[in-house]
Design an enzyme around this catalytic site. Sequence first.
Site, PDB file in Angstrom:
ATOM      1  N   CYS A   1       0.815  -1.206   0.000  1.00 57.24           N
ATOM      2  CA  CYS A   1       0.000   0.000   0.000  1.00 57.24           C
ATOM      3  C   CYS A   1       0.854   1.263   0.000  1.00 57.24           C
ATOM      4  CB  CYS A   1      -0.918  -0.025   1.220  1.00 57.24           C
ATOM      5  SG  CYS A   1      -1.813   1.503   1.451  1.00 57.24           S
TER       6      CYS A   1
ATOM      7  N   TYR B   1      -8.323  -3.105 -11.730  1.00 53.77           N
ATOM      8  CA  TYR B   1      -7.928  -1.947 -10.932  1.00 53.77           C
ATOM      9  C   TYR B   1      -6.552  -1.389 -11.354  1.00 53.77           C
ATOM     10  CZ  TYR B   1     -10.778  -2.531  -6.519  1.00 53.77           C
ATOM     11  OH  TYR B   1     -11.713  -2.614  -5.552  1.00 53.77           O
TER      12      TYR B   1
ATOM     13  N   PRO C   1       1.479   5.807  -3.542  1.00 54.05           N
ATOM     14  CA  PRO C   1       2.057   6.437  -4.735  1.00 54.05           C
ATOM     15  C   PRO C   1       1.052   6.491  -5.891  1.00 54.05           C
ATOM     16  CG  PRO C   1       3.016   4.266  -4.361  1.00 54.05           C
ATOM     17  CD  PRO C   1       2.219   4.589  -3.149  1.00 54.05           C
TER      18      PRO C   1
ATOM     19  N   HIS D   1     -26.022  21.534  -1.310  1.00 49.93           N
ATOM     20  CA  HIS D   1     -25.983  22.178  -2.606  1.00 49.93           C
ATOM     21  C   HIS D   1     -24.872  23.215  -2.656  1.00 49.93           C
ATOM     22  CE1 HIS D   1     -27.724  23.466  -6.368  1.00 49.93           C
ATOM     23  NE2 HIS D   1     -27.668  24.723  -5.968  1.00 49.93           N
TER      24      HIS D   1
ATOM     25  N   LYS E   1      -2.252   6.958  -5.671  1.00 49.81           N
ATOM     26  CA  LYS E   1      -3.184   8.083  -5.478  1.00 49.81           C
ATOM     27  C   LYS E   1      -2.463   9.402  -5.763  1.00 49.81           C
ATOM     28  CE  LYS E   1      -7.255   9.745  -4.013  1.00 49.81           C
ATOM     29  NZ  LYS E   1      -7.675  10.096  -2.677  1.00 49.81           N
TER      30      LYS E   1
HETATM   31  P1  FAD Z   1       1.244  -6.231   1.873  1.00 48.06           P
HETATM   32  O1  FAD Z   1       0.908  -4.829   2.146  1.00 48.06           O
HETATM   33  O2  FAD Z   1       1.604  -6.586   0.483  1.00 48.06           O
HETATM   34  O3  FAD Z   1       2.453  -6.600   2.854  1.00 48.06           O
HETATM   35  C1  FAD Z   1       3.122  -7.829   2.825  1.00 48.06           C
HETATM   36  C2  FAD Z   1       4.563  -7.603   3.276  1.00 48.06           C
HETATM   37  O4  FAD Z   1       5.159  -8.852   3.584  1.00 48.06           O
HETATM   38  C3  FAD Z   1       5.427  -6.971   2.191  1.00 48.06           C
HETATM   39  O5  FAD Z   1       6.211  -5.943   2.731  1.00 48.06           O
HETATM   40  C4  FAD Z   1       6.321  -8.126   1.734  1.00 48.06           C
HETATM   41  O6  FAD Z   1       7.534  -7.691   1.205  1.00 48.06           O
HETATM   42  C5  FAD Z   1       6.477  -8.885   3.036  1.00 48.06           C
HETATM   43  N1  FAD Z   1       6.841 -10.290   2.886  1.00 48.06           N
HETATM   44  C6  FAD Z   1       6.402 -11.178   1.958  1.00 48.06           C
HETATM   45  N2  FAD Z   1       6.915 -12.395   2.214  1.00 48.06           N
HETATM   46  C7  FAD Z   1       7.703 -12.270   3.316  1.00 48.06           C
HETATM   47  C8  FAD Z   1       8.479 -13.184   4.071  1.00 48.06           C
HETATM   48  N3  FAD Z   1       8.530 -14.482   3.767  1.00 48.06           N
HETATM   49  N4  FAD Z   1       9.168 -12.714   5.140  1.00 48.06           N
HETATM   50  C9  FAD Z   1       9.120 -11.408   5.489  1.00 48.06           C
HETATM   51  N5  FAD Z   1       8.376 -10.505   4.807  1.00 48.06           N
HETATM   52  C10 FAD Z   1       7.661 -10.937   3.743  1.00 48.06           C
HETATM   53  N6  FAD Z   1      -5.954  -1.017  -1.703  1.00 48.06           N
HETATM   54  C11 FAD Z   1      -6.786  -0.041  -1.302  1.00 48.06           C
HETATM   55  O7  FAD Z   1      -7.502  -0.233  -0.324  1.00 48.06           O
HETATM   56  N7  FAD Z   1      -6.853   1.152  -1.953  1.00 48.06           N
HETATM   57  C12 FAD Z   1      -6.080   1.429  -3.018  1.00 48.06           C
HETATM   58  O8  FAD Z   1      -6.169   2.523  -3.584  1.00 48.06           O
HETATM   59  C13 FAD Z   1      -5.192   0.436  -3.461  1.00 48.06           C
HETATM   60  N8  FAD Z   1      -4.382   0.680  -4.509  1.00 48.06           N
HETATM   61  C14 FAD Z   1      -3.504  -0.280  -4.902  1.00 48.06           C
HETATM   62  C15 FAD Z   1      -2.680   0.002  -5.989  1.00 48.06           C
HETATM   63  C16 FAD Z   1      -1.800  -0.943  -6.444  1.00 48.06           C
HETATM   64  C17 FAD Z   1      -0.909  -0.626  -7.614  1.00 48.06           C
HETATM   65  C18 FAD Z   1      -1.710  -2.203  -5.787  1.00 48.06           C
HETATM   66  C19 FAD Z   1      -0.740  -3.237  -6.267  1.00 48.06           C
HETATM   67  C20 FAD Z   1      -2.517  -2.495  -4.706  1.00 48.06           C
HETATM   68  C21 FAD Z   1      -3.430  -1.535  -4.251  1.00 48.06           C
HETATM   69  N9  FAD Z   1      -4.270  -1.762  -3.174  1.00 48.06           N
HETATM   70  C22 FAD Z   1      -5.153  -0.798  -2.773  1.00 48.06           C
HETATM   71  C23 FAD Z   1      -4.258  -3.048  -2.457  1.00 48.06           C
HETATM   72  C24 FAD Z   1      -3.454  -2.948  -1.128  1.00 48.06           C
HETATM   73  O9  FAD Z   1      -2.170  -2.441  -1.386  1.00 48.06           O
HETATM   74  C25 FAD Z   1      -3.364  -4.338  -0.493  1.00 48.06           C
HETATM   75  O10 FAD Z   1      -4.659  -4.864  -0.335  1.00 48.06           O
HETATM   76  C26 FAD Z   1      -2.667  -4.310   0.867  1.00 48.06           C
HETATM   77  O11 FAD Z   1      -1.387  -3.747   0.789  1.00 48.06           O
HETATM   78  C27 FAD Z   1      -2.572  -5.735   1.414  1.00 48.06           C
HETATM   79  O12 FAD Z   1      -1.923  -5.746   2.653  1.00 48.06           O
HETATM   80  P2  FAD Z   1      -1.206  -7.080   3.187  1.00 48.06           P
HETATM   81  O13 FAD Z   1      -0.815  -6.788   4.593  1.00 48.06           O
HETATM   82  O14 FAD Z   1      -2.020  -8.264   2.909  1.00 48.06           O
HETATM   83  O15 FAD Z   1       0.094  -7.236   2.287  1.00 48.06           O
HETATM   84  P1  NDP Z   2      -7.007  -8.487 -10.983  1.00 47.20           P
HETATM   85  O1  NDP Z   2      -6.747  -9.907 -10.679  1.00 47.20           O
HETATM   86  O2  NDP Z   2      -8.159  -7.811 -10.390  1.00 47.20           O
HETATM   87  O3  NDP Z   2      -7.128  -8.311 -12.581  1.00 47.20           O
HETATM   88  C1  NDP Z   2      -6.251  -8.904 -13.493  1.00 47.20           C
HETATM   89  C2  NDP Z   2      -6.500  -8.340 -14.892  1.00 47.20           C
HETATM   90  O4  NDP Z   2      -5.532  -8.856 -15.797  1.00 47.20           O
HETATM   91  C3  NDP Z   2      -7.858  -8.716 -15.457  1.00 47.20           C
HETATM   92  O5  NDP Z   2      -8.310  -7.666 -16.263  1.00 47.20           O
HETATM   93  C4  NDP Z   2      -7.525  -9.954 -16.301  1.00 47.20           C
HETATM   94  O6  NDP Z   2      -8.404 -10.150 -17.374  1.00 47.20           O
HETATM   95  C5  NDP Z   2      -6.169  -9.577 -16.842  1.00 47.20           C
HETATM   96  N1  NDP Z   2      -5.337 -10.735 -17.185  1.00 47.20           N
HETATM   97  C6  NDP Z   2      -5.058 -11.794 -16.397  1.00 47.20           C
HETATM   98  N2  NDP Z   2      -4.206 -12.631 -17.040  1.00 47.20           N
HETATM   99  C7  NDP Z   2      -3.965 -12.069 -18.240  1.00 47.20           C
HETATM  100  C8  NDP Z   2      -3.150 -12.455 -19.343  1.00 47.20           C
HETATM  101  N3  NDP Z   2      -2.428 -13.581 -19.301  1.00 47.20           N
HETATM  102  N4  NDP Z   2      -3.120 -11.663 -20.422  1.00 47.20           N
HETATM  103  C9  NDP Z   2      -3.850 -10.518 -20.463  1.00 47.20           C
HETATM  104  N5  NDP Z   2      -4.630 -10.092 -19.449  1.00 47.20           N
HETATM  105  C10 NDP Z   2      -4.679 -10.872 -18.353  1.00 47.20           C
HETATM  106  O7  NDP Z   2      -5.646  -7.773 -10.613  1.00 47.20           O
HETATM  107  P2  NDP Z   2      -5.152  -6.322 -10.280  1.00 47.20           P
HETATM  108  O8  NDP Z   2      -3.690  -6.522 -10.224  1.00 47.20           O
HETATM  109  O9  NDP Z   2      -5.672  -5.272 -11.172  1.00 47.20           O
HETATM  110  O10 NDP Z   2      -5.704  -6.008  -8.812  1.00 47.20           O
HETATM  111  C11 NDP Z   2      -5.394  -6.846  -7.712  1.00 47.20           C
HETATM  112  C12 NDP Z   2      -6.152  -6.382  -6.492  1.00 47.20           C
HETATM  113  O11 NDP Z   2      -5.500  -5.244  -5.929  1.00 47.20           O
HETATM  114  C13 NDP Z   2      -7.577  -5.933  -6.782  1.00 47.20           C
HETATM  115  O12 NDP Z   2      -8.470  -7.007  -6.714  1.00 47.20           O
HETATM  116  C14 NDP Z   2      -7.821  -4.910  -5.717  1.00 47.20           C
HETATM  117  O13 NDP Z   2      -8.459  -5.506  -4.598  1.00 47.20           O
HETATM  118  C15 NDP Z   2      -6.451  -4.404  -5.317  1.00 47.20           C
HETATM  119  N6  NDP Z   2      -6.331  -3.026  -5.815  1.00 47.20           N
HETATM  120  C16 NDP Z   2      -7.157  -2.061  -5.289  1.00 47.20           C
HETATM  121  C17 NDP Z   2      -7.137  -0.774  -5.777  1.00 47.20           C
HETATM  122  C18 NDP Z   2      -8.078   0.255  -5.223  1.00 47.20           C
HETATM  123  O14 NDP Z   2      -8.663   0.037  -4.174  1.00 47.20           O
HETATM  124  N7  NDP Z   2      -8.260   1.381  -5.869  1.00 47.20           N
HETATM  125  C19 NDP Z   2      -6.228  -0.395  -6.839  1.00 47.20           C
HETATM  126  C20 NDP Z   2      -5.402  -1.467  -7.316  1.00 47.20           C
HETATM  127  C21 NDP Z   2      -5.473  -2.733  -6.806  1.00 47.20           C
HETATM  128  P3  NDP Z   2      -9.709 -11.126 -17.303  1.00 47.20           P
HETATM  129  O15 NDP Z   2     -10.819 -10.285 -16.743  1.00 47.20           O
HETATM  130  O16 NDP Z   2      -9.890 -11.516 -18.717  1.00 47.20           O
HETATM  131  O17 NDP Z   2      -9.338 -12.281 -16.419  1.00 47.20           O
END
Ligand code: FAD
Ligand code: NDP
Length: 591
Positions: free
Chosen positions: A159, A301, A166, A564, A168
Amino acid sequence: MPPVTIRPEDDIRHHLDQLITGNKVVVFSTTTCPFCAKVKELFRSLAVDVVVVELDQVDRGVELREALSARVGRTSVPQVFISGQHIGGCDDTHKARDDGLLTKLLTQHSYDYDLIVIGGGSGGLAASKEAVKYNKKVAVLDFVVPTPLGTSWGLGGTCVNVGCIPKKLMHTAALIGQTLKDAPHYGWNIAGDITHDWNRMKDEIQNYVKSINFGYRVQLRENKVNYINAFGSFQDSHTIKCVDKKGKETTLTSDKFIIAVGERPRYPTDCPGVKEFAITSDDLFSLPYSPRKTLVIGASYVALECAGFLRGLGLDVTVMVRSILLRGFDQEMAEKAGEYMAEEGVKFLRPCIPVRVEQLEAGAPGRLRVTAKRTDNNEEFAEEYNSVLFAIGRDPCTDTIGLENAGVIKEKNGKIKTMSEKTNVDNIYAVGDILYGKLELTPVAVEAGVLLARRLFGGSSVECDYINVPTTVFTPLEYGACGYSEEQAVQEFGEDNIEVYHQKFCPFEWQNARVPQFEHRNRNERLLGFHYLGPNAGEVTQLVGIPLKMKATKGDLDALIGIHPTCAEVFTTLDVTKRSGLAPDLKSCCG
Ligand code: FAD
Ligand code: NDP
């Protein structure tokens, strides 16, 4: 026996929890009770160190006794707890001695920690900080395995480093660009071309992220959570091997574990050149150069958000879509979010999958050729880009953490099935993105982590409610949703039983340039789902989540007077149903 002080401001139930969970043996007693004297004598004869709480002597003893009675369902004393487990009164404690239970509990293995959390992201940090409030000895392991291109980052997980934060900020950068374009209409003189400096933005964002990394380390230190920057893997259900950056190994034991290792971007197995030449969201936010002409592969997403802000920053952006946009979301709204992106200049290749990525020229960025295939007619074609961003989903980091050594079962997709966040192994729990069938969102991971720690150590029974969680996709026209999509509602309740209210709306500031859309659906007047496409979708949807959670009705929305001039006021005046066939004509806040 350490003295027990309870301050007037202490929450009495919380204090009771702390006494019970923070001490190995606790006896709640009164000084005059003969049964209490017997129990105290028993422990004295066993040479066991106990904390005795004399309820007739401590401050607020009457309140504490009431809270104790409510907890154990008895008003009598003594009441004995060992390792947080309620043994009972005088007879129960003597019986436990005779049965051997007392010896078992008192000689139970002592571990290095009460709790080790593997993963210092949203869920792991929240759980560990909560657990120490109950005087538990807690460690958090966090280790970032660099991406194939070598990108790495600090404490805090997805996150804060490569996700929500980053993302947002880059989305905000794009919105500021849009505002700058609107500015002359409001009388601002903006001389010359408006240009954007990728490296300046990236540096500012990375500095901010680093300040959060630092803040987390300080918080852990202040909270006495031991932060260990090492990769953890189970050796057995109570032992973990930690390997640090230099390869140094240590072994730690813990009574309980929480697995919170999150996910990392998926790479396709059937598309050569990806790991060598393409980037993922893990690389994008710290990329030391503008990605320039970019192909984004994926349509959910991550893909749409990244494509949206890259276009907003003025780049040439194409999105390759395999099937639908935003799977799982209301498809009418998802398509509208996509249409708006197309109007803003994002190109869509659809339905299409990548075949290979080749480097034409190295550089920052270089030149890449992507060969792709249309899936409707198998036609192959190639196009040149500066950067290719794969956003095709994320895989849980559960393959290399020795789950098999601890006996934890994972599903085919690597996720872990839990009951109330407990895995199939009694002392091992999991939270966050790695949970099977749960939402992958930061606040979900945080809530699950905090509530789990309270249940494990604070005597709480409150569970995480994963239903009706609001979410927002930060596409150029933001899409906020909570509850059922139209498709899901029809499937669950039948078309005749739901009513869909919809409305097009234009914020007057936009002067009809951009058109948001609102919808909400109900059944027997109960609000089932809410979908909003427009500015500040996160803010709007967050609050509509409350009436949804409270099972509000359409009537409740109608009874509310709007603010409003705002976008959200339209929810108080919705009157066009889809069933009526009437067009949800464009409204502005002034009618
Ligand atoms: P993480 O935050 O991924 O933390 C896991 C940590 O464990 C990491 O630091 C990893 O390096 C560490 N780790 C892994 N394996 C090991 C190990 N064996 N030993 C020690 N450390 C380890 N969610 C929202 O609510 N709003 C958003 O706007 C949003 N935007 C997103 C945008 C992007 C591009 C992405 C990829 C995700 C976004 N998400 C968003 C989703 C959100 O980031 C995740 O749901 C959240 O971070 C999950 O938290 P977590 O604790 O499960 O894992
Ligand atoms: P998702 O698993 O939600 O989506 C994967 C996407 O990639 C789908 O569109 C899928 O298409 C496509 N895809 C999968 N395999 C292939 C392939 N081989 N070739 C081409 N296209 C492919 O993953 P995201 O990484 O987007 O998001 C992961 C999670 O992170 C989300 O579910 C969300 O909870 C969290 N997140 C939240 C955000 C927020 O709150 N604003 C922002 C970003 C992430 P198809 O539909 O055909 O399977």
